[in-house]
Design a protein around this motif. Structure first.
Motif, PDB file in Angstrom:
ATOM      1  N   THR A  36      41.742   5.407  14.075  1.00  0.00           N
ATOM      2  CA  THR A  36      42.970   5.453  14.875  1.00  0.00           C
ATOM      3  C   THR A  36      43.970   4.474  14.294  1.00  0.00           C
ATOM      4  O   THR A  36      43.626   3.334  13.980  1.00  0.00           O
ATOM      5  CB  THR A  36      42.684   5.077  16.343  1.00  0.00           C
ATOM      6  OG1 THR A  36      41.750   6.003  16.901  1.00  0.00           O
ATOM      7  CG2 THR A  36      43.954   5.099  17.170  1.00  0.00           C
ATOM      8  N   THR A  37      45.215   4.892  14.146  1.00  0.00           N
ATOM      9  CA  THR A  37      46.265   4.008  13.644  1.00  0.00           C
ATOM     10  C   THR A  37      47.256   3.702  14.760  1.00  0.00           C
ATOM     11  O   THR A  37      47.299   4.388  15.792  1.00  0.00           O
ATOM     12  CB  THR A  37      47.020   4.656  12.474  1.00  0.00           C
ATOM     13  OG1 THR A  37      47.739   5.807  12.959  1.00  0.00           O
ATOM     14  CG2 THR A  37      46.060   5.074  11.369  1.00  0.00           C
ATOM     15  N   GLU A  39      50.342   4.239  14.491  1.00  0.00           N
ATOM     16  CA  GLU A  39      51.205   5.417  14.536  1.00  0.00           C
ATOM     17  C   GLU A  39      50.619   6.494  15.443  1.00  0.00           C
ATOM     18  O   GLU A  39      51.360   7.144  16.200  1.00  0.00           O
ATOM     19  CB  GLU A  39      51.406   5.977  13.125  1.00  0.00           C
ATOM     20  CG  GLU A  39      52.264   5.107  12.217  1.00  0.00           C
ATOM     21  CD  GLU A  39      51.464   4.046  11.477  1.00  0.00           C
ATOM     22  OE1 GLU A  39      52.025   3.420  10.561  1.00  0.00           O
ATOM     23  OE2 GLU A  39      50.286   3.816  11.837  1.00  0.00           O
ATOM     24  N   LYS A  59      46.629  -2.469  16.875  1.00  0.00           N
ATOM     25  CA  LYS A  59      46.142  -1.327  17.649  1.00  0.00           C
ATOM     26  C   LYS A  59      45.094  -1.763  18.679  1.00  0.00           C
ATOM     27  O   LYS A  59      45.060  -1.247  19.792  1.00  0.00           O
ATOM     28  CB  LYS A  59      45.569  -0.252  16.718  1.00  0.00           C
ATOM     29  CG  LYS A  59      44.395  -0.723  15.859  1.00  0.00           C
ATOM     30  CD  LYS A  59      43.964   0.376  14.882  1.00  0.00           C
ATOM     31  CE  LYS A  59      42.783  -0.079  14.027  1.00  0.00           C
ATOM     32  NZ  LYS A  59      42.378   0.976  13.062  1.00  0.00           N
TER      33      LYS A  59
END
Length: 212
Positions: A36-37, A39, A59
């Motif tokens: 997961t980023t 963004e 994050k």
């Protein structure tokens, strides 16, 4: 003592942070933190990436509002304790109430916490956020306990009580998250936290000399 209600701007900021936190938790549950980023989280939350970084440094940091929400409600309930109530009794009652999963919001919060703590087992940065949230909660709890304690109560006793209560909840949630125990009943967070608190405090805060 009454507190000033949050302004509209503060409420909007808190709502945006919570939207981002929920988006991060969903993605961490679906993909794991590694995949997961920031963004991805911003897109899921429907905000610009710059908005994400306006509120969060990383994050993993994005889930802090979810992890802290239960502690915020717990301290608010404790602060509303009737004058004259003993601290051990007030702590047990407030912990049982806040972790008792009464209502959709509390149930959702516990489910998010379970998922995030499971993900944190494999992510040191996420664990660091969890520990930071607990440390901040302990510091705020000391102020609540100081306001509730009888005059002359040893500050060291209050500090130890705050540390014990925070640790009780932390250990209970970590233990529960590693199982498939229910939200309520035996093995649930409320039952585990009260057990941990009793073990750690051995009866709670002592009263000032001459009042025992």
């Amino acid at each position: 003592m009454s507190t000033k209600p949050p302004s509209l701007t503060e409420r909007r900021k808190a709502a945006t942070q919570l939207d981002i936190a929920r988006a991060a938790a969903e993605l961490f549950t679906e993909r794991g933190p590694d995949d997961t980023t920031a963004e991805d989280i911003a897109q899921r939350a429907g905000v610009a990436l710059r908005t994400f970084y306006r509120y969060f440094r990383s994050k993993q940091d994005a889930v802090a509002p979810l992890l802290a929400g239960g502690a915020d409600r717990w301290r608010a309930g404790l602060a509303a304790t009737e004058p004259g109530t003993s601290l051990p009794a007030a702590l047990e009652r407030s912990i049982a109430g806040s972790l008792g999963a009464e209502g959709p919001e509390a149930e959702e919060g516990l489910r998010w916490t379970r998922g995030l703590l499971r993900a944190a087992e494999r992510d040191p940065a996420l664990r660091a956020v969890w520990y930071r949230v607990n440390h901040e909660s302990e510091e705020r709890l000391r102020a609540v306990l100081t306001a509730l304690a009888p005059p002359g109560t040893d500050p060291l006793e209050l500090r130890l009580t705050a540390a014990a209560a925070t640790a009780a909840i932390r250990v209970a949630l970590e233990t529960w998250s590693q199982t498939d125990a229910p939200l309520r009943g035996e093995g649930a967070p409320a039952e585990l936290a009260v057990r941990c608190l009793r073990e750690l405090t051995g009866g709670g805060t002592r009263r000032p000399a001459g009042e025992e």
